[in-house]
Design a protein around this motif. Structure first.
Motif, PDB file in Angstrom:
ATOM      1  N   GLY A 151       0.787  -1.224   0.000  1.00 43.50           N
ATOM      2  CA  GLY A 151       0.000   0.000   0.000  1.00 43.50           C
ATOM      3  C   GLY A 151       0.820   1.275   0.000  1.00 43.50           C
ATOM      4  N   GLY A 152       2.096   1.199  -0.421  1.00 46.01           N
ATOM      5  CA  GLY A 152       2.924   2.397  -0.435  1.00 46.01           C
ATOM      6  C   GLY A 152       3.356   2.844   0.945  1.00 46.01           C
TER       7      GLY A 152
ATOM      8  N   GLY B  26       3.174  -5.832 -10.168  1.00 43.23           N
ATOM      9  CA  GLY B  26       2.444  -5.042 -11.153  1.00 43.23           C
ATOM     10  C   GLY B  26       1.743  -3.822 -10.611  1.00 43.23           C
ATOM     11  N   VAL B  27       1.913  -3.504  -9.338  1.00 46.05           N
ATOM     12  CA  VAL B  27       1.248  -2.329  -8.741  1.00 46.05           C
ATOM     13  C   VAL B  27       2.318  -1.296  -8.424  1.00 46.05           C
TER      14      VAL B  27
ATOM     15  N   GLY C 144       6.280   1.162  -1.605  1.00 41.37           N
ATOM     16  CA  GLY C 144       6.546   2.397  -0.887  1.00 41.37           C
ATOM     17  C   GLY C 144       8.027   2.670  -0.734  1.00 41.37           C
ATOM     18  N   THR C 145       8.357   3.390   0.328  1.00 43.76           N
ATOM     19  CA  THR C 145       9.759   3.654   0.655  1.00 43.76           C
ATOM     20  C   THR C 145      10.088   3.057   2.016  1.00 43.76           C
TER      21      THR C 145
ATOM     22  N   LEU D 236       9.771  -9.111  -3.274  1.00 46.00           N
ATOM     23  CA  LEU D 236       9.865  -7.659  -3.177  1.00 46.00           C
ATOM     24  C   LEU D 236       9.451  -7.049  -4.508  1.00 46.00           C
ATOM     25  N   PHE D 237       8.410  -6.223  -4.459  1.00 43.77           N
ATOM     26  CA  PHE D 237       7.864  -5.632  -5.676  1.00 43.77           C
ATOM     27  C   PHE D 237       7.773  -4.108  -5.536  1.00 43.77           C
ATOM     28  N   ASN D 238       8.319  -3.393  -6.515  1.00 41.17           N
ATOM     29  CA  ASN D 238       8.122  -1.949  -6.625  1.00 41.17           C
ATOM     30  C   ASN D 238       8.481  -1.223  -5.324  1.00 41.17           C
ATOM     31  N   THR D 239       9.699  -1.481  -4.856  1.00 45.99           N
ATOM     32  CA  THR D 239      10.160  -0.913  -3.594  1.00 45.99           C
ATOM     33  C   THR D 239      11.065   0.295  -3.834  1.00 45.99           C
ATOM     34  N   GLY D 240      11.085   1.190  -2.833  1.00 45.43           N
ATOM     35  CA  GLY D 240      11.908   2.385  -2.962  1.00 45.43           C
ATOM     36  C   GLY D 240      12.733   2.698  -1.741  1.00 45.43           C
TER      37      GLY D 240
END
Length: 211
Positions: A95-96, A122-123, A128-129, A149-153
């Motif tokens: 959820g960011g 895919g989201v 999030g960070t 781990l997906f779309n991490t910052g």
């Protein structure tokens, strides 16, 4: 202190438009056949000596769109984490979410989904960070992923030993982010891809042994 059988230990589902902050100094959460923590969405500054979830139908811990409100951005600090036989993920952060999650030690064993999952495939932005310092061990003999781990910052670091048959998947990291596996990592008997790293703009490193 929270103890529950056949139910969630602590649930917060904040549907209001304003911000909501949940904090504590110390405590214990112990659940059987239930998720230990299910928090969505809110500001948190939580500190627990121990958190345990055994036999949850869903994930052992769910952090969905949480933000760290404590000193240094602390969101959740757990001294010893024990999650066993969850039906889905052991630890799910999505959820960011932002802030710092620290797991000082313990074990995650035999999760139905990923033992640790940050973000969703895919989201965009779902990882999030979040900063994750994870010192517990992961042991899983099932086909479910060890780590996803997906779309991490943020900065994610595993220092405990990781072993099992499931894969480790890293898909989508932002520039300036990092994913480090500093403990011993052993992937044994995977029937598919054992280690998958794709769409990485940050740093990924295995500073411990990788087998």
């Amino acid at each position: 202190n929270i103890t529950n059988n056949a139910g969630t230990g602590l649930t917060v589902n904040n549907t209001k438009t304003g911000t909501f902050t949940l904090s504590n100094i110390a405590g214990v959460v112990d659940t059987t056949s239930g998720t230990a923590l299910n928090l969505d969405p809110l500001l948190i500054n939580l500190n627990f000596a121990t958190v345990s979830s055994t036999g949850a139908a869903g994930a052992g811990i769910i952090l969905d769109n949480v933000q760290g409100a404590g000193t240094g951005g602390n969101a959740l600090n757990i001294g010893t984490l024990t999650i066993a036989n969850s039906g889905q993920q052991g630890l799910l952060i999505t959820g960011g979410s932002t802030g710092l999650v620290t797991i000082g030690g313990g074990t995650i064993t035999n999760s139905g989904g990923a033992s640790v999952q940050v973000g969703e495939a895919g989201v965009a932005g779902s990882g999030g960070t979040i900063g994750l310092n994870f010192a517990a061990t992961i042991t899983d003999g099932s086909a479910g992923p060890l780590v996803s781990l997906f779309n991490t910052g943020g900065a994610i670091r595993f220092t405990g030993a990781i072993s099992g048959t499931g894969p480790i998947t890293i898909d989508g990291t932002a520039a300036g982010s990092s994913v480090i596996f500093a403990g011993n990592t052993a992937i044994n008997g995977s029937t598919g891809t054992a280690l998958s790293i794709n769409n990485v703009a940050g740093t990924v490193g295995f500073t411990g042994t990788l087998n």
